[in-house]
Design a protein around this motif. Structure first.
Motif, PDB file in Angstrom:
ATOM      1  N   TYR A  36      -3.074  23.183   1.650  1.00  0.00           N
ATOM      2  CA  TYR A  36      -1.836  22.823   2.350  1.00  0.00           C
ATOM      3  C   TYR A  36      -2.140  22.377   3.780  1.00  0.00           C
ATOM      4  O   TYR A  36      -1.524  21.438   4.287  1.00  0.00           O
ATOM      5  N   LEU A  37      -3.096  23.032   4.403  1.00  0.00           N
ATOM      6  CA  LEU A  37      -3.520  22.628   5.744  1.00  0.00           C
ATOM      7  C   LEU A  37      -4.166  21.239   5.698  1.00  0.00           C
ATOM      8  O   LEU A  37      -3.945  20.417   6.599  1.00  0.00           O
ATOM      9  N   ASP A  38      -4.950  20.994   4.640  1.00  0.00           N
ATOM     10  CA  ASP A  38      -5.563  19.677   4.483  1.00  0.00           C
ATOM     11  C   ASP A  38      -4.491  18.604   4.303  1.00  0.00           C
ATOM     12  O   ASP A  38      -4.611  17.485   4.844  1.00  0.00           O
ATOM     13  N   PHE A  39      -3.457  18.916   3.544  1.00  0.00           N
ATOM     14  CA  PHE A  39      -2.366  17.962   3.341  1.00  0.00           C
ATOM     15  C   PHE A  39      -1.668  17.660   4.664  1.00  0.00           C
ATOM     16  O   PHE A  39      -1.364  16.501   4.975  1.00  0.00           O
ATOM     17  N   ALA A  40      -1.426  18.705   5.454  1.00  0.00           N
ATOM     18  CA  ALA A  40      -0.782  18.506   6.753  1.00  0.00           C
ATOM     19  C   ALA A  40      -1.640  17.633   7.663  1.00  0.00           C
ATOM     20  O   ALA A  40      -1.138  16.734   8.353  1.00  0.00           O
ATOM     21  N   ASP A  41      -2.962  17.878   7.655  1.00  0.00           N
ATOM     22  CA  ASP A  41      -3.864  17.049   8.463  1.00  0.00           C
ATOM     23  C   ASP A  41      -3.853  15.600   7.970  1.00  0.00           C
ATOM     24  O   ASP A  41      -3.839  14.651   8.771  1.00  0.00           O
ATOM     25  N   GLU A  42      -3.857  15.426   6.667  1.00  0.00           N
ATOM     26  CA  GLU A  42      -3.849  14.081   6.078  1.00  0.00           C
ATOM     27  C   GLU A  42      -2.609  13.296   6.525  1.00  0.00           C
ATOM     28  O   GLU A  42      -2.682  12.089   6.788  1.00  0.00           O
ATOM     29  N   LYS A  43      -1.488  13.986   6.620  1.00  0.00           N
ATOM     30  CA  LYS A  43      -0.224  13.332   6.951  1.00  0.00           C
ATOM     31  C   LYS A  43       0.110  13.384   8.444  1.00  0.00           C
ATOM     32  O   LYS A  43       1.110  12.797   8.875  1.00  0.00           O
ATOM     33  N   GLY A  44      -0.732  14.052   9.225  1.00  0.00           N
ATOM     34  CA  GLY A  44      -0.426  14.212  10.642  1.00  0.00           C
ATOM     35  C   GLY A  44       0.884  14.952  10.857  1.00  0.00           C
ATOM     36  O   GLY A  44       1.664  14.627  11.755  1.00  0.00           O
ATOM     37  N   ALA A  45       1.123  15.959  10.003  1.00  0.00           N
ATOM     38  CA  ALA A  45       2.397  16.672  10.016  1.00  0.00           C
ATOM     39  C   ALA A  45       2.182  18.152  10.304  1.00  0.00           C
ATOM     40  O   ALA A  45       1.050  18.646  10.351  1.00  0.00           O
ATOM     41  N   GLU A  46       3.286  18.862  10.468  1.00  0.00           N
ATOM     42  CA  GLU A  46       3.259  20.286  10.810  1.00  0.00           C
ATOM     43  C   GLU A  46       3.958  21.097   9.714  1.00  0.00           C
ATOM     44  O   GLU A  46       5.071  20.775   9.307  1.00  0.00           O
ATOM     45  N   ILE A  47       3.281  22.133   9.233  1.00  0.00           N
ATOM     46  CA  ILE A  47       3.904  23.049   8.277  1.00  0.00           C
ATOM     47  C   ILE A  47       4.794  24.010   9.061  1.00  0.00           C
ATOM     48  O   ILE A  47       4.338  24.678   9.982  1.00  0.00           O
ATOM     49  N   VAL A  48       6.073  24.060   8.690  1.00  0.00           N
ATOM     50  CA  VAL A  48       7.029  24.846   9.491  1.00  0.00           C
ATOM     51  C   VAL A  48       7.684  25.984   8.717  1.00  0.00           C
ATOM     52  O   VAL A  48       8.227  26.909   9.330  1.00  0.00           O
ATOM     53  N   SER A  49       7.640  25.944   7.369  1.00  0.00           N
ATOM     54  CA  SER A  49       8.348  26.991   6.620  1.00  0.00           C
ATOM     55  C   SER A  49       7.786  27.150   5.223  1.00  0.00           C
ATOM     56  O   SER A  49       7.105  26.265   4.688  1.00  0.00           O
ATOM     57  N   VAL A  50       8.081  28.319   4.646  1.00  0.00           N
ATOM     58  CA  VAL A  50       7.680  28.657   3.281  1.00  0.00           C
ATOM     59  C   VAL A  50       8.914  29.149   2.542  1.00  0.00           C
ATOM     60  O   VAL A  50       9.684  29.958   3.076  1.00  0.00           O
ATOM     61  N   PHE A  51       9.090  28.678   1.312  1.00  0.00           N
ATOM     62  CA  PHE A  51      10.188  29.136   0.469  1.00  0.00           C
ATOM     63  C   PHE A  51       9.597  29.815  -0.772  1.00  0.00           C
ATOM     64  O   PHE A  51       8.873  29.185  -1.541  1.00  0.00           O
ATOM     65  N   GLU A  52       9.880  31.098  -0.914  1.00  0.00           N
ATOM     66  CA  GLU A  52       9.438  31.855  -2.083  1.00  0.00           C
ATOM     67  C   GLU A  52      10.595  31.974  -3.063  1.00  0.00           C
ATOM     68  O   GLU A  52      11.704  32.360  -2.684  1.00  0.00           O
ATOM     69  N   THR A  53      10.337  31.641  -4.330  1.00  0.00           N
ATOM     70  CA  THR A  53      11.397  31.762  -5.320  1.00  0.00           C
ATOM     71  C   THR A  53      11.651  33.216  -5.706  1.00  0.00           C
ATOM     72  O   THR A  53      12.789  33.577  -6.040  1.00  0.00           O
ATOM     73  N   HIS A  54      10.599  34.077  -5.632  1.00  0.00           N
ATOM     74  CA  HIS A  54      10.728  35.496  -5.986  1.00  0.00           C
ATOM     75  C   HIS A  54       9.375  36.154  -5.728  1.00  0.00           C
ATOM     76  O   HIS A  54       8.384  35.456  -5.479  1.00  0.00           O
ATOM     77  N   PRO A  55       9.292  37.490  -5.782  1.00  0.00           N
ATOM     78  CA  PRO A  55       7.980  38.141  -5.701  1.00  0.00           C
ATOM     79  C   PRO A  55       7.217  37.916  -7.010  1.00  0.00           C
ATOM     80  O   PRO A  55       7.570  38.463  -8.052  1.00  0.00           O
ATOM     81  N   HIS A  56       6.178  37.124  -6.944  1.00  0.00           N
ATOM     82  CA  HIS A  56       5.469  36.682  -8.145  1.00  0.00           C
ATOM     83  C   HIS A  56       4.665  37.815  -8.783  1.00  0.00           C
ATOM     84  O   HIS A  56       4.137  38.693  -8.097  1.00  0.00           O
ATOM     85  N   ALA A  57       4.534  37.730 -10.123  1.00  0.00           N
ATOM     86  CA  ALA A  57       3.759  38.719 -10.863  1.00  0.00           C
ATOM     87  C   ALA A  57       2.355  38.238 -11.195  1.00  0.00           C
ATOM     88  O   ALA A  57       1.447  39.043 -11.339  1.00  0.00           O
ATOM     89  N   ASP A  58       2.165  36.930 -11.315  1.00  0.00           N
ATOM     90  CA  ASP A  58       0.921  36.422 -11.886  1.00  0.00           C
ATOM     91  C   ASP A  58      -0.076  35.882 -10.865  1.00  0.00           C
ATOM     92  O   ASP A  58      -1.185  35.504 -11.235  1.00  0.00           O
ATOM     93  N   PHE A  59       0.288  35.825  -9.611  1.00  0.00           N
ATOM     94  CA  PHE A  59      -0.662  35.405  -8.582  1.00  0.00           C
ATOM     95  C   PHE A  59      -0.204  35.977  -7.239  1.00  0.00           C
ATOM     96  O   PHE A  59       0.944  36.385  -7.077  1.00  0.00           O
ATOM     97  N   VAL A  60      -1.131  35.994  -6.283  1.00  0.00           N
ATOM     98  CA  VAL A  60      -0.820  36.481  -4.944  1.00  0.00           C
ATOM     99  C   VAL A  60      -0.510  35.288  -4.053  1.00  0.00           C
ATOM    100  O   VAL A  60      -1.274  34.319  -3.991  1.00  0.00           O
ATOM    101  N   SER A  61       0.608  35.354  -3.374  1.00  0.00           N
ATOM    102  CA  SER A  61       1.039  34.278  -2.487  1.00  0.00           C
ATOM    103  C   SER A  61       0.470  34.485  -1.077  1.00  0.00           C
ATOM    104  O   SER A  61       0.042  35.576  -0.715  1.00  0.00           O
ATOM    105  N   SER A  62       0.513  33.418  -0.298  1.00  0.00           N
ATOM    106  CA  SER A  62      -0.049  33.443   1.064  1.00  0.00           C
ATOM    107  C   SER A  62       1.004  33.621   2.151  1.00  0.00           C
ATOM    108  O   SER A  62       0.722  33.414   3.326  1.00  0.00           O
ATOM    109  N   HIS A  63       2.237  34.034   1.785  1.00  0.00           N
ATOM    110  CA  HIS A  63       3.313  34.036   2.774  1.00  0.00           C
ATOM    111  C   HIS A  63       3.015  34.899   4.000  1.00  0.00           C
ATOM    112  O   HIS A  63       3.354  34.519   5.115  1.00  0.00           O
ATOM    113  N   LYS A  64       2.371  36.044   3.790  1.00  0.00           N
ATOM    114  CA  LYS A  64       2.080  36.913   4.935  1.00  0.00           C
ATOM    115  C   LYS A  64       1.124  36.228   5.909  1.00  0.00           C
ATOM    116  O   LYS A  64       1.273  36.348   7.136  1.00  0.00           O
TER     117      LYS A  64
END
Length: 446
Positions: A36-64
């Motif tokens: 995601y950081l690479d994508f932001a660098d590629e686009k010259g953009a800034e990541i400003v927010s994260v939207f979680e649909t729910h607390p996932h069971a099958d993988f660990v998210s990076s929100h923290k």
């Protein structure tokens, strides 16, 4: 506006970046933030927010990590009961991103605290819905993963009824042209009947998805609950880990101790050997389990988390440093890096060798083996490859080892060879009888 899908083949997990006017929002990001950081660098953009649909069971998210290292806003349904800093967002509430708006849709059924996110373009047109685990291409998210886990306790029947309402009062109300971007694709254990496609439209789902075809709630519930796949050990653990938030990915991976050459692993320790099957069989430490790392699309994470419980500590053994590092990183994708006592690619001199199976002998004398089929029960129900085989699905094998008779050599098989390598090594660790892995030679018996 641009939307980029990031797909993890191993977990069949899709996450998304939404770009508008130099601002990026992420939806259900995986644990490693690099892409995601690479994508932001590629686009010259800034990541400003994260939207979680729910607390996932099958993988660990990076929100923290996004909160603590990058000071982002993280949005999640207010009923999720998470303990990290966040912004609760509920049905029909909106957040602006550049020229577009992101609107929360309350979509319970897979979990009782699930949001989908509807992207509304600069002209006020509903463009895309990020459905998380509520709506997949050809299926809907299974309702049996949140019994006993999460902030809200609900039975699978309750959740199945919620899903019926979600389909009929939320998704059916959307325009046919709205693009469907789910959090999972085929191969995920979060559904049972997913299409090979990774994206769809509401119109296509209304026409082809079974969940849109059943108008009677009781019949919907019965169909929904029937035939769901097994639940890996790590699923409830990851729900709670995601509610707390996991440590930053690089920090977590670097914290795993790498054993120096000559370090001795205790004889009674649990050992996970991730080397290729052939290397393992030529020589491995006694009682080690062979859960092969494989390529990036292999199901290493699934079978690690289905074989090993979240409270079990283990040593990790690999072929070389690169493989060891990758195995640690992939363990971290499900939060199991903290289970690793130590990792190494140095093998001791004293190794146990496995005997090769003689396929012709199996063909001519199958009755001379105790044959264990470690496929899932649903696979076994479609037909056994041997009339005298016993089905013990791999996720159940360790607790059902007393059902494996050892009065004659033991032959283990699955559908393709990966699971039988795990299963044969588990059985071998608990018996003095000869154990053979049919491996990919199983193709000759189908």
């Amino acid at each position: 506006m641009e939307i980029r899908q990031f797909y993890d083949e191993a977990l069949a997990h899709a996450s998304y970046a939404i770009l508008s006017e130099g601002k990026i929002a992420l939806v259900d990001p995986r644990r490693n933030p690099k892409q995601y950081l690479d994508f932001a660098d590629e686009k010259g953009a800034e990541i400003v927010s994260v939207f979680e649909t729910h607390p996932h069971a099958d993988f660990v998210s990076s929100h923290k990590e996004w909160i603590e290292k990058y000071n982002l806003d993280v949005y999640i349904n207010s009923q999720a009961g998470v303990s990290y800093q966040h912004k609760g967002i509920d049905h029909n509430e909106e957040v602006a991103l550049g020229k577009v708006r992101i609107k929360a849709l309350y979509t319970p059924g897979h979990s009782p605290d699930h949001n989908a996110y509807l992207l509304i373009d600069e002209n006020g047109i509903d463009e895309v819905v990020f459905t998380g685990d509520s709506l997949f291409v050809g299926d809907v998210g299974r309702p049996d993963l949140r019994e006993g886990a999460g902030n809200i306790k609900a039975t699978r029947k309750d959740l199945a009824e919620m899903m019926f309402d979600t389909i009929n009062t939320v998704y059916k109300e959307l325009s046919d042209e709205v693009i469907v971007n789910p959090a999972h694709g085929p191969g995920s254990l979060c559904g049972k009947n997913m299409s090979p496609d990774r994206t769809s439209t509401i119109g296509k789902e209304k026409e082809n998805n079974w969940a849109f075809q059943i108008n009677d709630k009781a019949k919907f519930v019965d169909s929904f609950l029937d035939g769901q796949p097994f639940i890996p050990h790590y699923f409830p653990y990851d729900v709670e880990l995601n509610r707390k938030g996991a440590n930053a990915f690089d920090d977590a991976v670097s914290a795993v101790e790498v054993l120096s050459k000559g370090a001795v692993i205790p004889t009674d320790a649990l050992i996970i050997d991730v080397r290729p099957e052939n290397n393992f069989k030529r020589g491995h430490q006694e009682k080690a389990f062979n859960i092969q790392l494989g390529g990036e699309s292999s199901k290493f994470e699934t079978w690690l988390g289905s074989t090993i419980k979240p409270d079990e500590k283990f040593y990790l053994v690999a072929s070389n440093e690169q493989e060891m590092r990758r195995a640690i990183e992939r363990s971290a994708k499900i939060g199991y890096e903290t289970n690793i006592i130590g990792a190494t690619y140095h093998l001791p001199n004293e190794l146990q060798k496995d005997e090769e199976v003689v396929v012709d002998d199996v063909k001519n004398n199958p009755e001379t083996y105790n044959i264990i089929d470690v496929r899932n029960a649903s696979e076994y129900a479609t037909g056994a490859f041997f009339p005298n085989s016993k089905n013990i699905p791999l996720p159940e094998l360790r607790k059902r080892l007393d059902e494996v008779k050892d009065d004659k050599p033991i032959l283990v098989h699955c559908a393709g060879g990966y699971r039988s390598a795990v299963g044969s090594s588990i059985i071998e660790s608990k018996t003095n009888q000869k154990v053979y892995d049919l491996s990919d030679a199983v193709e000759e018996f189908k």
